[in-house]
Write a protein that holds these residues in place. Structure first.
Motif, PDB file in Angstrom:
ATOM      1  N   ALA A 536       0.837  -1.200   0.000  1.00 11.88           N
ATOM      2  CA  ALA A 536       0.000   0.000   0.000  1.00 11.88           C
ATOM      3  C   ALA A 536       0.874   1.253   0.000  1.00 11.88           C
ATOM      4  CB  ALA A 536      -0.914  -0.001   1.218  1.00 11.88           C
ATOM      5  N   ASP A 537       0.356   2.316  -0.634  1.00  4.47           N
ATOM      6  CA  ASP A 537       1.093   3.580  -0.662  1.00  4.47           C
ATOM      7  C   ASP A 537       0.941   4.358   0.638  1.00  4.47           C
ATOM      8  OD1 ASP A 537       2.019   3.253  -3.285  1.00  4.47           O
ATOM      9  OD2 ASP A 537       0.147   4.018  -4.116  1.00  4.47           O
ATOM     10  N   PHE A 538      -0.255   4.248   1.269  1.00  3.31           N
ATOM     11  CA  PHE A 538      -0.558   5.073   2.432  1.00  3.31           C
ATOM     12  C   PHE A 538      -1.163   4.233   3.549  1.00  3.31           C
ATOM     13  CE2 PHE A 538      -1.462   7.529  -1.485  1.00  3.31           C
ATOM     14  CZ  PHE A 538      -0.333   8.331  -1.467  1.00  3.31           C
ATOM     15  N   ILE A 539      -0.813   4.594   4.777  1.00  2.00           N
ATOM     16  CA  ILE A 539      -1.327   3.927   5.967  1.00  2.00           C
ATOM     17  C   ILE A 539      -1.967   4.988   6.845  1.00  2.00           C
ATOM     18  CG2 ILE A 539      -0.734   2.527   7.984  1.00  2.00           C
ATOM     19  CD1 ILE A 539       1.831   1.696   6.350  1.00  2.00           C
ATOM     20  N   VAL A 540      -3.207   4.757   7.266  1.00  2.33           N
ATOM     21  CA  VAL A 540      -3.940   5.722   8.087  1.00  2.33           C
ATOM     22  C   VAL A 540      -4.300   5.057   9.402  1.00  2.33           C
ATOM     23  CG1 VAL A 540      -5.966   7.211   8.251  1.00  2.33           C
ATOM     24  CG2 VAL A 540      -4.884   6.823   6.021  1.00  2.33           C
ATOM     25  N   HIS A 564      -7.568   2.161  -4.699  1.00  2.00           N
ATOM     26  CA  HIS A 564      -8.458   1.436  -3.786  1.00  2.00           C
ATOM     27  C   HIS A 564      -8.154   1.800  -2.340  1.00  2.00           C
ATOM     28  CE1 HIS A 564      -4.964  -1.415  -3.718  1.00  2.00           C
ATOM     29  NE2 HIS A 564      -5.310  -1.506  -2.444  1.00  2.00           N
ATOM     30  N   VAL A 565      -9.134   1.562  -1.475  1.00  2.00           N
ATOM     31  CA  VAL A 565      -9.006   1.761  -0.031  1.00  2.00           C
ATOM     32  C   VAL A 565      -9.348   0.440   0.649  1.00  2.00           C
ATOM     33  CG1 VAL A 565      -9.944   2.937   1.994  1.00  2.00           C
ATOM     34  CG2 VAL A 565      -9.553   4.212  -0.109  1.00  2.00           C
ATOM     35  N   TYR A 594      -6.570  -6.297   0.712  1.00  2.00           N
ATOM     36  CA  TYR A 594      -5.501  -6.366   1.708  1.00  2.00           C
ATOM     37  C   TYR A 594      -4.431  -7.373   1.292  1.00  2.00           C
ATOM     38  CZ  TYR A 594      -3.216  -6.357   6.279  1.00  2.00           C
ATOM     39  OH  TYR A 594      -2.301  -6.226   7.294  1.00  2.00           O
ATOM     40  N   ALA A 595      -4.814  -8.349   0.472  1.00  2.00           N
ATOM     41  CA  ALA A 595      -3.834  -9.320  -0.018  1.00  2.00           C
ATOM     42  C   ALA A 595      -2.775  -8.639  -0.882  1.00  2.00           C
ATOM     43  CB  ALA A 595      -4.539 -10.422  -0.815  1.00  2.00           C
ATOM     44  N   ARG A 596      -3.129  -7.483  -1.475  1.00  2.00           N
ATOM     45  CA  ARG A 596      -2.149  -6.704  -2.248  1.00  2.00           C
ATOM     46  C   ARG A 596      -1.431  -5.686  -1.369  1.00  2.00           C
ATOM     47  NH1 ARG A 596      -5.065  -3.907  -6.945  1.00  2.00           N
ATOM     48  NH2 ARG A 596      -7.027  -4.393  -5.887  1.00  2.00           N
ATOM     49  N   GLU A 681     -15.138  -0.853  14.538  1.00  2.00           N
ATOM     50  CA  GLU A 681     -14.705   0.143  13.567  1.00  2.00           C
ATOM     51  C   GLU A 681     -13.323  -0.258  13.039  1.00  2.00           C
ATOM     52  OE1 GLU A 681     -16.628   2.290  12.482  1.00  2.00           O
ATOM     53  OE2 GLU A 681     -18.193   2.349  14.024  1.00  2.00           O
ATOM     54  N   ASN A 682     -12.914   0.383  11.972  1.00  2.00           N
ATOM     55  CA  ASN A 682     -11.609   0.089  11.382  1.00  2.00           C
ATOM     56  C   ASN A 682     -10.498   0.498  12.347  1.00  2.00           C
ATOM     57  OD1 ASN A 682     -12.668  -0.765   8.806  1.00  2.00           O
ATOM     58  ND2 ASN A 682     -13.107   1.387   8.395  1.00  2.00           N
ATOM     59  N   MET A 683      -9.567  -0.412  12.587  1.00  2.00           N
ATOM     60  CA  MET A 683      -8.415  -0.079  13.413  1.00  2.00           C
ATOM     61  C   MET A 683      -7.340   0.627  12.590  1.00  2.00           C
ATOM     62  SD  MET A 683      -9.303  -0.902  16.356  1.00  2.00           S
ATOM     63  CE  MET A 683      -7.765  -0.477  17.127  1.00  2.00           C
ATOM     64  N   ILE A 684      -7.319   0.323  11.312  1.00  2.00           N
ATOM     65  CA  ILE A 684      -6.335   0.905  10.416  1.00  2.00           C
ATOM     66  C   ILE A 684      -6.919   0.830   9.009  1.00  2.00           C
ATOM     67  CG2 ILE A 684      -5.129  -1.287  10.075  1.00  2.00           C
ATOM     68  CD1 ILE A 684      -2.483   0.261  10.043  1.00  2.00           C
ATOM     69  N   MET A 685      -6.530   1.755   8.146  1.00  2.00           N
ATOM     70  CA  MET A 685      -6.981   1.735   6.760  1.00  2.00           C
ATOM     71  C   MET A 685      -5.775   1.952   5.845  1.00  2.00           C
ATOM     72  SD  MET A 685     -10.618   3.817   6.988  1.00  2.00           S
ATOM     73  CE  MET A 685     -11.201   3.309   5.366  1.00  2.00           C
ATOM     74  N   PHE A 686      -5.819   1.286   4.701  1.00  2.00           N
ATOM     75  CA  PHE A 686      -4.737   1.388   3.732  1.00  2.00           C
ATOM     76  C   PHE A 686      -5.297   1.986   2.444  1.00  2.00           C
ATOM     77  CE2 PHE A 686      -3.858  -2.078   6.592  1.00  2.00           C
ATOM     78  CZ  PHE A 686      -2.504  -1.950   6.886  1.00  2.00           C
TER      79      PHE A 686
END
Length: 860
Positions: A536-540, A564-565, A594-596, A681-686
């Motif tokens: 992933a390019d970005f981690i939030v 994609h998110v 997420y596999a990518r 809720e989402n703990m982390i998003m890519f």
């Protein structure tokens, strides 16, 4: 009494020489006492706060996952109970009043310009409704309590820290949505608030904002009628509600539960700081041993005369030990007093970073001075025991010889054999740690190896001194001509003394080198792992681990220039394997992308299939221990939801650091078996940018999440920098604590040189008489100090790198497989050691240069 008088006379006669040893005891005791006072004060602060904020009896939900402190679950909303429970509690015997409370730590509060007003020290932001129970710990100092959905009240500490005043606008971000209010009041704590930001709404607004509904509360505060005991009231409330239906606690039980939530952190802090104080004590032992050894050697003729006049060995021995007791008492008493000052200083530092600690709560228990004085005296006496025995062995014939110490050109065979044996055993243990297959087993070998090699180097130090000092002298001293050669011979004159002085510095620098190797290796390994695994390019994510609220997630997903998110949730389940064993585990529920975003190797099956309907993956360690194969069915009981049968579609390799051991399933699978209000809720998003649009996507994501400052958007370069910063901050803290041991070691060099100058008074006078200038004399002493410091640094850095290399081999078992030696740090420390030696010699060299030549020659 004669022994005591003699000891006191000798102690006072050499008070200048004892001073630096007393400072070593003082510093070590001060750090221990300061740590105890500081942690006791923190305990007192929290005890007062929890006692003041706890009601006579508190009723909370008994539902699994409800935390005693009201912390929000991963859904972002705290567990709650129905308002009908209030009416039931009101009917219980002994109840004077009942209040429903809504309390959550799952909120973020920001100003009109999106600045977070939360604590910077890690303390929580707590939102609640204002109740009568709050008057036990707070008072409104300006404005009034909130009266509607547009008003909020904030605590005075947070208002002062962020420059807030009545009428200012605040936005509260919760899982149920955002709410904008204006400050209607400011309330000050009547007890110390350790840094939390407190926000108050009216009851209905708190319910809608924090729970997303009305008619529910997180807990109920019950006030007892006058004369009713809390324990009795608890039993009556439990009887009214029905035994086991809710969690009911007395004021003391609630305060104890809250205290336990912070107690583990305080214990870790306390014992870590005491560990560094122990290292300082260990270094101080070498200083004290050297001091008494040199004092005994300088008084050889005097002790021989005492023996000739009838003093027994025991009396001489006891005389030196009494001097040690006096030194220990003096240094320890001063250390306890200094420890209180250190504790106050630490409190000021903590207040500066956001954790408020009041000097009014300063707590000095009687055990603190008792521990400090006993520890200081015992350590001092133990350190003086060997020199005392040596003094007792002085023969009466020594009264007929010149004063001074005979040359100690070599250590005994026993010492050499013991040192080599300890070093060999320690090296074997370190090799065992490096070759261990399990981290737990390897850690035992590592600990044993560290202790044995340290002891071995201490024992064998005098043997190493000859060769190492000669080698260093060729590089450092020979360029200074005859003065350098004299400095070399002075350092070699007493290898035991040089070894002990160098060993004091060796301990601190060995730990510095070890931790530098471990930190650099961890950082290099983690960086390589990011490059290898993260696509992933970005981690939030939030740095404090709080979940991403839906509105922030929606803003992220709407951001432009993204390919994609990926959502990533953590779901708690009870997992039953085909072998029948059941255990509670966490299941990573993510989107198929997420596999990518995180590249995982599979040992069997296809990872993309694990994101299919009613499918999952497991790690190879779990699969091996439970005999799981691709195609097996797992029974998965979702916490708060249904039980499902999920098929194992892939087995992933655990040879990874990120998500090591994780089991995956699709987000839609988790949502299928969980009620909507139980889905985390989402703990982390890519996020991954469209090819060629990385810069634009990065800027757009930053803008989209600007209203939510609790979340950070990082690209891979940012993430690597964060790792460097975190490792660097941790190492800086450790280096700061190790500085105490290094300061004590420097005092040891100063003391050794000062006593050595006194010991060589006549020799110095003769050197000056035959033409050695004051400048040359001072240079000789400085060079001697430099070479001793470099000797200790060389041993310490070599030993530390050995420890760090063995420790890294254990980290490799957890996926951190790169060994990196931080040569710039090692070389900097080595060069800095020369300056440490130079600094340590300033005062002894100055005093030697001021000696009167004739008086020095006449000295016996």
């Amino acid at each position: 009494m004669t022994v005591f008088k003699t000891s006191l006379r000798n102690f006072l006669a050499h008070k200048g020489r004892m001073a630096l040893s007393a400072v070593a005891v003082l510093l070590s005791v001060a750090f221990v006492s300061g740590t105890l006072v500081f942690t006791d004060t923190m305990n007192t602060t929290f005890d007062k706060l929890f006692a003041a904020t706890s009601a006579d009896v508190t009723v909370t939900p008994k539902e699994a996952g409800a935390d005693a402190d009201g912390t929000a679950e991963q859904t972002g909303k705290p567990v709650s109970l129905p308002a009908s429970a209030i009416g039931t509690v009101e009917k219980a015997t002994g109840v004077e009043s009942v209040e429903g409370v809504v309390n959550s730590q799952g909120v973020t509060v920001v100003t009109a310009d999106d600045k977070n007003v939360g604590s910077t020290s890690g303390a929580p932001t707590i939102a609640s409704n204002w109740t009568h129970n709050d008057l036990r710990s707070m008072k409104i100092t300006s404005g009034h309590a909130p009266r509607g959905p547009t008003e909020v009240m904030i605590d005075a500490d947070a208002a002062k820290k962020h420059g807030l005043k009545l009428g200012d606008e605040l936005r509260t971000i919760a899982a149920t949505g955002d709410i904008t209010t204006k400050i209607s009041g400011i309330a000050a704590f009547t007890v110390t608030n350790p840094g939390a930001t407190i926000l108050f709404f009216d009851r209905d607004t708190a319910q809608r904002t924090l729970l997303g509904t009305t008619g529910r509360f997180t807990h109920i505060n019950v006030t007892a009628e006058p004369g009713v005991d809390n324990t009795r009231l608890k039993k009556d409330v439990e009887a009214a509600l029905g035994a086991g239906s809710y969690k009911v606690q007395t004021q003391k039980e609630a305060a104890d539960a809250n205290r336990a939530s912070v107690g583990s952190f305080l214990d870790v802090l306390k014992y870590a700081m005491l560990g560094f104080a122990g290292i300082a004590f260990l270094v101080g032992i070498f200083l004290i041993v050297n001091t008494f050894s040199m004092l005994v050697a300088q008084r050889t003729r005097e002790i021989g005369l005492m023996r000739a006049l009838g003093s027994s060995r025991r009396q001489v021995n006891r005389s030196v030990l009494v001097e040690a007791v006096l030194l220990g008492i003096f240094g320890s008493v001063a250390g306890v007093a200094a420890g209180v000052g250190i504790a106050v200083g630490l409190m000021k530092v903590m207040s500066a970073i956001g954790m408020e600690l009041s000097v009014d709560d300063l707590t000095v228990r009687w055990t603190t001075p008792a521990i400090g004085i006993v520890l200081g005296v015992v350590v001092t006496v133990l350190a003086a025991y060997v020199p005392a025995r040596r003094a007792g062995k002085v023969s009466p014939m020594a009264a007929l010889r010149d004063a001074g110490t005979p040359a100690d050109g070599r250590s005994g065979w026993i010492r050499a054999t013991a040192g080599l044996l300890l070093t060999g055993l320690g090296t074997a243990a370190l090799l065992g740690a490096a070759r261990a297959d399990k981290a737990g087993e390897g850690a035992l070998y590592l600990g044993l190896g560290v202790v044995l090699t340290l002891l071995g180097f201490v024992v064998i130090g005098p043997l190493l001194a000859g060769g190492v000092v000669r080698a260093l002298s060729v590089v450092v001293l020979r360029m200074f001509g005859p003065v350098g050669r004299m400095a070399e011979r002075n350092a070699l004159r007493n290898p035991r003394r040089t070894g002990a002085t160098g060993a004091a510095l060796m301990i601190g620098l060995a730990l510095v080198a070890c931790l530098s190797v471990v930190g650099s290796s961890m950082l290099a390994s983690a960086t390589q792992e990011l490059d290898r695994s993260v696509g992933a390019d970005f981690i939030v994510q939030s740095d404090n681990g709080s979940p991403i609220v839906p509105q922030a997630g929606a803003a992220l997903e709407k951001s432009p220039d993204l390919d994609h998110v990926t959502r990533y949730k953590w779901v708690e389940v009870r997992l039953t394997a085909p072998d029948g064993r059941t255990e509670s585990v966490g299941l990573a529920a993510a989107d198929p992308t997420y596999a990518r975003d995180l590249r995982r190797e599979t040992v069997a099956g296809d990872l993309s299939a694990a994101y299919g309907k009613d499918a999952m993956s497991v790690g190879d360690a779990y699969a091996e221990s439970h005999g799981v194969e691709v195609g097996d069915e797992m029974t998965v009981a979702f916490k708060g939801g249904e039980t499902a049968k999920l098929k194992v579609a892939a087995i992933t390799s655990d040879d990874i650091v990120i998500d090591k051991g994780a089991m995956y399933t699709n987000v839609t699978t988790a949502e299928r078996y969980l009620p909507a209000d139980k889905v985390p809720e989402n703990m982390i998003m890519f996020a991954t940018a469209v090819d060629g649009q990385e810069k634009q996507a990065y800027a757009a994501l930053k803008d989209a999440l600007a209203p939510y400052p609790q979340y950070q958007v990082r690209n891979q370069a940012d993430y690597k920098q964060q790792l460097r910063d975190q490792v660097g901050q941790l190492l800086n803290i450790v280096y700061g604590l190790l500085a105490l041991a290094i300061i004590v070691a420097v005092l040891g060099v100063v003391n050794t040189l000062a006593l050595s100058v006194v010991e060589r008074t006549r020799e110095i006078g003769l050197l000056r008489a035959i033409g050695l200038s004051r400048r040359q004399l001072r240079r000789m002493i400085r060079l001697e100090s430099v070479v001793i410091a470099l000797f200790g640094a060389l041993l310490g850095l070599g030993l530390g790198m050995g420890w760090g290399t063995a420790a890294q081999k254990l980290l490799a078992l957890e996926g951190l497989g790169i060994l990196e030696i931080p040569w710039p740090t090692i070389l900097t420390v080595f060069v800095a050691s020369a300056f440490v030696g130079l600094f340590a010699a300033l005062v002894p060299a100055f005093r030697a240069g001021r000696m009167n030549v004739l008086n020095a020659i006449a000295t016996e």
